[in-house]
Each structure stands twice: as structure tokens, then as C-alpha cells.
Design an enzyme around this catalytic site. Sequence first.
Site, mmCIF file in Angstrom:
data_model
loop_
_atom_site.group_PDB
_atom_site.id
_atom_site.type_symbol
_atom_site.label_atom_id
_atom_site.label_comp_id
_atom_site.label_asym_id
_atom_site.label_seq_id
_atom_site.Cartn_x
_atom_site.Cartn_y
_atom_site.Cartn_z
ATOM 1 N N SER A 172 0.854 -1.187 0.000
ATOM 2 C CA SER A 172 0.000 0.000 0.000
ATOM 3 C C SER A 172 0.889 1.234 0.000
ATOM 4 C CB SER A 172 -0.950 -0.029 1.202
ATOM 5 O OG SER A 172 -1.841 1.065 1.176
ATOM 6 N N THR A 173 0.809 2.080 1.037
ATOM 7 C CA THR A 173 1.601 3.307 1.089
ATOM 8 C C THR A 173 3.093 3.003 0.967
ATOM 9 O OG1 THR A 173 -0.059 4.233 2.586
ATOM 10 C CG2 THR A 173 2.022 5.413 2.399
ATOM 11 N N HIS A 198 -2.666 -0.934 -3.277
ATOM 12 C CA HIS A 198 -3.790 -0.032 -3.008
ATOM 13 C C HIS A 198 -3.570 1.274 -3.768
ATOM 14 C CE1 HIS A 198 -4.457 -2.116 1.154
ATOM 15 N NE2 HIS A 198 -4.860 -2.858 0.154
ATOM 16 N N MET A 291 0.012 0.843 5.092
ATOM 17 C CA MET A 291 -0.744 1.187 6.296
ATOM 18 C C MET A 291 -1.891 0.199 6.469
ATOM 19 S SD MET A 291 -0.660 3.512 8.655
ATOM 20 C CE MET A 291 -1.687 4.065 10.021
ATOM 21 N N ASP A 294 -4.355 -5.116 5.894
ATOM 22 C CA ASP A 294 -4.747 -5.922 4.745
ATOM 23 C C ASP A 294 -3.620 -6.908 4.426
ATOM 24 O OD1 ASP A 294 -6.231 -6.851 2.620
ATOM 25 O OD2 ASP A 294 -5.655 -5.240 1.253
#
Length: 349
Positions: A172-173, A198, A291, A294
Site C-alpha cells: 500500500s503506502t 492499493h 498502512m 490488509d
Amino acid sequence: MTGPLRKIRVLVVDDSAFVRRAIIRMFENSTDIEVAGVAANGESAVELARGLRPDVITLDVQMPVLDGLSALELIMKECPAPVIMFSCLTGKGGEKTMRALEIGAVDFIDKSSAGGAMDIGALAKELTGKIKVAALVDLEKLRCATQKPEPVRPSGGRIASACTEVVVVGTSTGGPPALQQVLSRLEPPPCPVLIVQHMPAGFTTSLAARLDRNSALTVREASDGEMVLAGHVYLAPAGWHMRLRRRDGELQVWLDPVPGGHLHCPSVDALFESAAEVCGGRSLGVVLTGMGKDGADGARAIKKAGGRVVVETEQTAIVYGMPKAVAQAVAVDAEVPLYQVADTITAMV
């Protein structure tokens, strides 16, 4: 990094006076965030960044005098700070956003998702969350992640292994530069690689194209129903869960828009759970920076099926949330820094 009693100081950079005023209003009553300064172009942004030393900068991509990418390069060189880009998909917006993440931006906000400048208030919750995450980012980790490694040349003569049928990756991030690091170092494996990153709808097309150009692997955005090939990399399109299914003995991509109780779409958990169901103990799950949590449930499914799980260590993860959640959920088979992830995958497959 900010102390517990001090507000996060943000420098807002946008050529739209409306957007600047809207962001100021977002945080005028905030107990956590304050606008330390505003700028209408990239040149002013660099000057203010030097003087104010803000905790976080929000930076528009399209600006007069000095554009956002040029300003970002100067900021990261002269007065580094966590930067969140304001971008959109119009024109070459997606490609410029990917370039900004390569230069050193932590994250971005999709302005086009607001439906126009008058709706920018709808993004307040998202922007608040991203500012709080960005303020905690270790810039040294970010610098290391964005260093461009030499692509690995295929060595040839590899014998396909029966141990691993698929590698599934979640992030993600901080994911785009991390993925570039991993794929640039990875020899084409004897199995397919499927990735969930993401990201807002539309931007995954640009990310796949950039990863493809910067690695020896074939990387593309996945299409529903396509057979997955060894040595190829498939990126889940934003807005669709990417799952695996088997047709006539072959692995196939299944793109599913149904939420299915998942917070994110695409979901790392959805991909990992399908890999565990379809490939069982021949699945290898890899979780990089991001973050949230998930991937934790999906990792449990892979381990229960007899597969293996690798996570990026806190030493290099730009945001250690997702790898930490997985490491707490299961006994991981390896926890390695980013620069060792590709070699670890190669050794395991």
C-alpha cells in the site's frame, strides 16, 4: 517526526486559490494539524519549504512558474520533507504521479475523484489520514526505497521448480518505489507473480507500464479471464479484486468487483485467500510496506494451506503497518529488508 503535543505543520501548495482556502478551512479547528504556510507555485513552495521546514507538504502537480515535479526534486534535494501530491488522471496525470512517487513523494491524492474543485471538502478525511501517516515517515527509508537499482538480467537455464506455483504480493503506502526495487532485482521466476497495490482507479495502468519499463520482467495490468504465465507479473486493476481460479488445469485471473466484506478494493486478503484455496501449499505470499492490516487474514489462509509468507522488515518499510500485522498474525518464513526481498523470492521458488 512530531511530538505528542505539537500539531503537524503542513505547507499547502496549489495554484488554485479555492483549493488553498479549502484546505486551510479543513484544518482551522483541527487539534492535530495546522497549515503553516501556503504557496501558489513551485518556486514559492521551495522557498517556503527551506524557511518553514514543515512536517508535511501537499503539492499540486500542475502549477505555473515551476511545476510540481520540478519543485519536488528541489525539495527532496535541498530540504527533504514528506510530500503528498495532488494529482488527477487528465492528460498525463497518472504518469506524472508515478514519476513523483519515484522522486520521493510519500503518497498522492486523486483530485479527479472529488468531481471538481467545489467538492474538495469531500477529500478531507482522506487527506487528514494521509497527512498523519506522512508525518511519521522516515525520510531515510524513503530515500533508500526510491534509489533506482540496476535491473537484473535474465541468467537463462533456470529449471522450473515444482515448489511454488504462484507468488502473490501485497502493498500500500510506499508501494510503487518498493515494487520497483523488488522487480528490478528479480530474475524471471518459474511461476507467475500477482500484485495488489492499493491505489485509486486508473492509476494502476500507469504503474504497470512504469514497472514494465524498469524491469526485465513482463509487467501488465491484469485482465479478467487471462491465463497467467511463468515469469510474468500481473497488477490488479484498482477497483477490482484480483483472485485466482483454475480452468482446464491452468491458473487464470478472475477480476471481481464485489466488496465481499473487504475494506480495500483490490484487497490483498482476497488475492492471498484465493491463492491459498487454488494453489494450497505451493503459494508464496509477500507483504511489503503499507498502512493497515490488509494481508493478515490472507497470510493466515496461505499458512493454513501449507504455503509460505515473507514480509518486509521494519528496518526498510516506509510504513510498517501491513508487514507488522502479518508478522503478528502468523509465523512468517522470512522477514527481510527491501533490498533482500527479490533474492528471497528467487531462493524460495
